[in-house]
Scaffold this motif. Structure first.
Motif, PDB file in Angstrom:
ATOM      1  N   LYS A 118     -19.616 -53.311 -59.688  1.00  0.00           N
ATOM      2  CA  LYS A 118     -19.288 -54.693 -60.035  1.00  0.00           C
ATOM      3  C   LYS A 118     -19.197 -55.556 -58.774  1.00  0.00           C
ATOM      4  CE  LYS A 118     -16.844 -53.508 -64.310  1.00  0.00           C
ATOM      5  NZ  LYS A 118     -17.752 -54.182 -65.249  1.00  0.00           N
ATOM      6  N   ILE A 119     -19.317 -56.855 -58.966  1.00  0.00           N
ATOM      7  CA  ILE A 119     -19.277 -57.791 -57.842  1.00  0.00           C
ATOM      8  C   ILE A 119     -18.282 -58.895 -58.149  1.00  0.00           C
ATOM      9  CG2 ILE A 119     -20.586 -59.478 -56.487  1.00  0.00           C
ATOM     10  CD1 ILE A 119     -23.080 -57.861 -57.025  1.00  0.00           C
ATOM     11  N   TRP A 120     -17.385 -59.147 -57.211  1.00  0.00           N
ATOM     12  CA  TRP A 120     -16.498 -60.312 -57.286  1.00  0.00           C
ATOM     13  C   TRP A 120     -17.058 -61.405 -56.393  1.00  0.00           C
ATOM     14  CZ3 TRP A 120     -12.483 -61.642 -53.323  1.00  0.00           C
ATOM     15  CH2 TRP A 120     -11.806 -62.826 -53.657  1.00  0.00           C
ATOM     16  N   LEU A 121     -17.225 -62.598 -56.956  1.00  0.00           N
ATOM     17  CA  LEU A 121     -17.758 -63.744 -56.230  1.00  0.00           C
ATOM     18  C   LEU A 121     -16.723 -64.862 -56.260  1.00  0.00           C
ATOM     19  CD1 LEU A 121     -20.540 -64.616 -54.871  1.00  0.00           C
ATOM     20  CD2 LEU A 121     -20.966 -65.829 -57.000  1.00  0.00           C
ATOM     21  N   GLU A 122     -16.125 -65.159 -55.123  1.00  0.00           N
ATOM     22  CA  GLU A 122     -15.103 -66.206 -55.017  1.00  0.00           C
ATOM     23  C   GLU A 122     -15.775 -67.534 -54.692  1.00  0.00           C
ATOM     24  OE1 GLU A 122     -12.723 -67.897 -55.651  1.00  0.00           O
ATOM     25  OE2 GLU A 122     -10.982 -67.226 -54.467  1.00  0.00           O
ATOM     26  N   MET A 123     -15.734 -68.484 -55.639  1.00  0.00           N
ATOM     27  CA  MET A 123     -16.368 -69.778 -55.442  1.00  0.00           C
ATOM     28  C   MET A 123     -15.357 -70.900 -55.209  1.00  0.00           C
ATOM     29  SD  MET A 123     -19.740 -69.668 -57.916  1.00  0.00           S
ATOM     30  CE  MET A 123     -20.641 -70.789 -56.822  1.00  0.00           C
ATOM     31  N   SER A 124     -14.078 -70.533 -55.068  1.00  0.00           N
ATOM     32  CA  SER A 124     -13.063 -71.531 -54.767  1.00  0.00           C
ATOM     33  C   SER A 124     -13.149 -71.954 -53.304  1.00  0.00           C
ATOM     34  CB  SER A 124     -11.670 -70.957 -55.036  1.00  0.00           C
ATOM     35  OG  SER A 124     -11.607 -70.237 -56.241  1.00  0.00           O
ATOM     36  N   THR A 125     -12.548 -73.096 -52.999  1.00  0.00           N
ATOM     37  CA  THR A 125     -12.333 -73.469 -51.599  1.00  0.00           C
ATOM     38  C   THR A 125     -11.008 -72.854 -51.183  1.00  0.00           C
ATOM     39  OG1 THR A 125     -13.522 -75.552 -51.869  1.00  0.00           O
ATOM     40  CG2 THR A 125     -12.048 -75.371 -49.970  1.00  0.00           C
ATOM     41  N   THR A 126     -11.039 -71.904 -50.266  1.00  0.00           N
ATOM     42  CA  THR A 126      -9.845 -71.120 -49.995  1.00  0.00           C
ATOM     43  C   THR A 126      -9.691 -70.847 -48.502  1.00  0.00           C
ATOM     44  OG1 THR A 126      -8.618 -69.146 -50.701  1.00  0.00           O
ATOM     45  CG2 THR A 126     -10.977 -68.867 -50.269  1.00  0.00           C
ATOM     46  N   ASP A 127      -8.598 -70.235 -48.164  1.00  0.00           N
ATOM     47  CA  ASP A 127      -8.286 -69.837 -46.796  1.00  0.00           C
ATOM     48  C   ASP A 127      -9.057 -68.565 -46.452  1.00  0.00           C
ATOM     49  OD1 ASP A 127      -6.015 -67.855 -45.309  1.00  0.00           O
ATOM     50  OD2 ASP A 127      -6.434 -69.777 -44.363  1.00  0.00           O
ATOM     51  N   ASP A 128      -9.703 -68.552 -45.289  1.00  0.00           N
ATOM     52  CA  ASP A 128     -10.553 -67.405 -44.960  1.00  0.00           C
ATOM     53  C   ASP A 128      -9.762 -66.106 -44.816  1.00  0.00           C
ATOM     54  OD1 ASP A 128     -10.627 -67.166 -41.484  1.00  0.00           O
ATOM     55  OD2 ASP A 128      -9.661 -68.841 -42.489  1.00  0.00           O
ATOM     56  N   SER A 129      -8.534 -66.175 -44.293  1.00  0.00           N
ATOM     57  CA  SER A 129      -7.743 -64.955 -44.149  1.00  0.00           C
ATOM     58  C   SER A 129      -7.286 -64.432 -45.507  1.00  0.00           C
ATOM     59  CB  SER A 129      -6.531 -65.211 -43.243  1.00  0.00           C
ATOM     60  OG  SER A 129      -5.704 -66.228 -43.775  1.00  0.00           O
ATOM     61  N   GLU A 130      -6.939 -65.332 -46.425  1.00  0.00           N
ATOM     62  CA  GLU A 130      -6.556 -64.918 -47.772  1.00  0.00           C
ATOM     63  C   GLU A 130      -7.757 -64.333 -48.504  1.00  0.00           C
ATOM     64  OE1 GLU A 130      -4.024 -64.670 -51.306  1.00  0.00           O
ATOM     65  OE2 GLU A 130      -3.849 -64.441 -49.131  1.00  0.00           O
ATOM     66  N   LEU A 131      -8.920 -64.924 -48.292  1.00  0.00           N
ATOM     67  CA  LEU A 131     -10.152 -64.395 -48.891  1.00  0.00           C
ATOM     68  C   LEU A 131     -10.399 -62.958 -48.446  1.00  0.00           C
ATOM     69  CD1 LEU A 131     -13.443 -63.983 -48.078  1.00  0.00           C
ATOM     70  CD2 LEU A 131     -12.825 -64.606 -50.409  1.00  0.00           C
ATOM     71  N   ARG A 132     -10.263 -62.709 -47.158  1.00  0.00           N
ATOM     72  CA  ARG A 132     -10.499 -61.354 -46.644  1.00  0.00           C
ATOM     73  C   ARG A 132      -9.447 -60.369 -47.157  1.00  0.00           C
ATOM     74  NH1 ARG A 132     -12.624 -64.179 -41.895  1.00  0.00           N
ATOM     75  NH2 ARG A 132     -10.498 -64.471 -41.136  1.00  0.00           N
ATOM     76  N   ARG A 133      -8.207 -60.835 -47.314  1.00  0.00           N
ATOM     77  CA  ARG A 133      -7.146 -59.954 -47.819  1.00  0.00           C
ATOM     78  C   ARG A 133      -7.462 -59.491 -49.238  1.00  0.00           C
ATOM     79  NH1 ARG A 133      -2.891 -59.807 -51.046  1.00  0.00           N
ATOM     80  NH2 ARG A 133      -3.157 -61.950 -51.771  1.00  0.00           N
ATOM     81  N   ILE A 134      -7.807 -60.426 -50.107  1.00  0.00           N
ATOM     82  CA  ILE A 134      -8.116 -60.056 -51.485  1.00  0.00           C
ATOM     83  C   ILE A 134      -9.410 -59.248 -51.546  1.00  0.00           C
ATOM     84  CG2 ILE A 134      -8.695 -60.948 -53.772  1.00  0.00           C
ATOM     85  CD1 ILE A 134      -6.808 -63.240 -53.284  1.00  0.00           C
ATOM     86  N   ALA A 135     -10.380 -59.587 -50.706  1.00  0.00           N
ATOM     87  CA  ALA A 135     -11.642 -58.842 -50.681  1.00  0.00           C
ATOM     88  C   ALA A 135     -11.412 -57.374 -50.349  1.00  0.00           C
ATOM     89  CB  ALA A 135     -12.603 -59.466 -49.681  1.00  0.00           C
ATOM     90  N   ALA A 136     -10.468 -57.087 -49.462  1.00  0.00           N
ATOM     91  CA  ALA A 136     -10.170 -55.698 -49.119  1.00  0.00           C
ATOM     92  C   ALA A 136      -9.671 -54.932 -50.343  1.00  0.00           C
ATOM     93  CB  ALA A 136      -9.132 -55.648 -48.000  1.00  0.00           C
ATOM     94  N   LEU A 137      -8.869 -55.592 -51.181  1.00  0.00           N
ATOM     95  CA  LEU A 137      -8.389 -54.959 -52.407  1.00  0.00           C
ATOM     96  C   LEU A 137      -9.537 -54.721 -53.384  1.00  0.00           C
ATOM     97  CD1 LEU A 137      -5.153 -57.104 -52.980  1.00  0.00           C
ATOM     98  CD2 LEU A 137      -5.338 -54.857 -51.862  1.00  0.00           C
ATOM     99  N   VAL A 138     -10.459 -55.655 -53.427  1.00  0.00           N
ATOM    100  CA  VAL A 138     -11.636 -55.509 -54.292  1.00  0.00           C
ATOM    101  C   VAL A 138     -12.497 -54.336 -53.828  1.00  0.00           C
ATOM    102  CG1 VAL A 138     -13.823 -56.601 -54.968  1.00  0.00           C
ATOM    103  CG2 VAL A 138     -11.681 -57.918 -54.999  1.00  0.00           C
ATOM    104  N   LEU A 139     -12.769 -54.282 -52.540  1.00  0.00           N
ATOM    105  CA  LEU A 139     -13.612 -53.218 -51.993  1.00  0.00           C
ATOM    106  C   LEU A 139     -13.004 -51.841 -52.219  1.00  0.00           C
ATOM    107  CD1 LEU A 139     -14.643 -54.962 -48.647  1.00  0.00           C
ATOM    108  CD2 LEU A 139     -16.081 -54.618 -50.671  1.00  0.00           C
TER     109      LEU A 139
END
Length: 352
Positions: free
Chosen positions: A121-142
């Motif tokens: 599966k693929i999670w695609l974040e299309m919000s305007t967000t904070d880059d550090s928060e994006l990477r934090r959640i991405a780590a949980l996804v991965l």
């Protein structure tokens, strides 16, 4: 610098060159249809999800607004009771939400998206967000075996509605190429920006520039009105001059109409410019303009409310100058007058 040369992708993955960005693609179907889950049907998200439906994707939606959801169900979308259920049913899960906090709640709750992710599966974040928060959640996804990409958009709600908006994509190249056929139905120009986080930085930078330009345009129009100039003539003068910009060609129209309806609100400006300002401070870059923009929009929000249209920031100047900055014949809302076209990947000059 970015070259205009692009490429579309067929089902067999072979690149097909385009003669230029405005060329219509061949009529053969080249889009990989996927099961897509879409969370967040606001001003931008609703239009992006509409492009998915219009281009034949199987779409499952979620939003806190039942009327927005019903509109999509009436158009053929499915509904999921929880973000987890949506993630379990979809190949790709897209979030387009108003804040990092909202994204965290949708992703990390007990019945959130992450709980429904698995290999492939693929999670695609299309919000305007904070880059550090994006990477934090991405780590949980991965960690679930799924893939993670960010894909914020730029160009205005009117272009999101027609599939002609621009998309910045951060993440690994293999995952980018996997979703590119879908992205080219959501937007016209798709730019792979590099690793996760790079697209978020570029997005808040472009929103900062647009806000700076909006405030400058508001001042320019107000001064010309106070000087007794015709506002329709003023609009055209700016448009054909070195002072022209995307913001002038779009937002100045709804300013001069008086509606000020740009489908973007003052609280969102403060959120986006605040993300840029925080990034700069963390990098120890001594900014001068960004803090001033924050002060201007804090004042605007206090005067007119957080959900006031951002273009109505000109009202601060109108009230101080004792004028109304209005023209004749300008639209109350923006529409994209360019036909929807197959999107393409923007190639970066010098990139191997």
């Amino acid at each position: 610098m970015v070259a205009a040369k692009g490429r579309c992708w067929c089902l067999c993955r072979c690149p097909i060159p385009l003669r230029g960005p405005r060329n219509n693609p061949p009529t053969a179907t080249r889009v990989q249809h996927m099961k897509v889950g879409f969370i967040g049907l606001g001003n931008v998200g609703g239009k992006l999800a509409g492009s998915l439906l219009r281009n034949g994707h199987e779409v499952t939606v979620r939003d806190l607004d039942p009327l927005a959801v019903q509109t999509f169900i009436d158009r053929g979308a499915q509904w999921a009771d929880t973000p987890r259920e949506l993630a379990e049913a979809a190949d790709m899960i897209i979030t387009c939400l108003p804040s990092p906090a909202a994204c965290s709640a949708v992703m990390e709750s007990d019945d959130g998206v992450i709980a429904g992710l698995s290999d492939g599966k693929i999670w695609l974040e299309m919000s305007t967000t904070d880059d550090s928060e994006l990477r934090r959640i991405a780590a949980l996804v991965l960690a679930t075996g799924a893939r993670a990409l960010e894909a914020p958009v730029s160009g205005g709600c009117h272009r999101a509605a027609t599939g002609n908006i621009s998309i910045f994509v951060g993440g690994d190249r293999e995952s980018f190429e996997q979703v590119l056929p879908v992205l080219t139905t959501l937007g016209r120009r798709v730019l792979h920006t590099g690793e996760l986080g790079t697209a978020s930085v570029l997005k808040v930078m472009t929103n900062y520039l647009a806000t700076a330009n909006l405030c400058a345009v508001a001042e320019a129009l107000t001064v010309c009105k106070k000087a007794g100039l015709d506002m329709n003539t003023t609009f055209e003068a700016i448009k054909i001059s070195s002072g022209n910009s995307f913001v002038h060609e779009t937002e100045s129209q709804v300013i001069l109409n008086g509606s000020r309806n740009i489908s973007f609100t003052m609280d969102l400006v403060l959120k986006d410019v605040g993300l840029f300002d925080t990034l700069a401070r963390n990098l120890e870059v001594p900014l001068e303009i960004s803090p001033l923009l924050m002060d201007i929009f804090r004042d605007g929000q206090e005067r007119f409310g957080p959900r006031e249209w951002s273009s109505n920031i000109i009202r601060r100047l109108e009230e101080s100058a004792g004028v109304e900055v209005l023209g004749k014949g300008f639209p109350a809302e923006l529409t994209d007058d360019e036909p929807e076209e197959q999107g393409y990947e923007v190639e970066v000059m010098g990139r191997g």
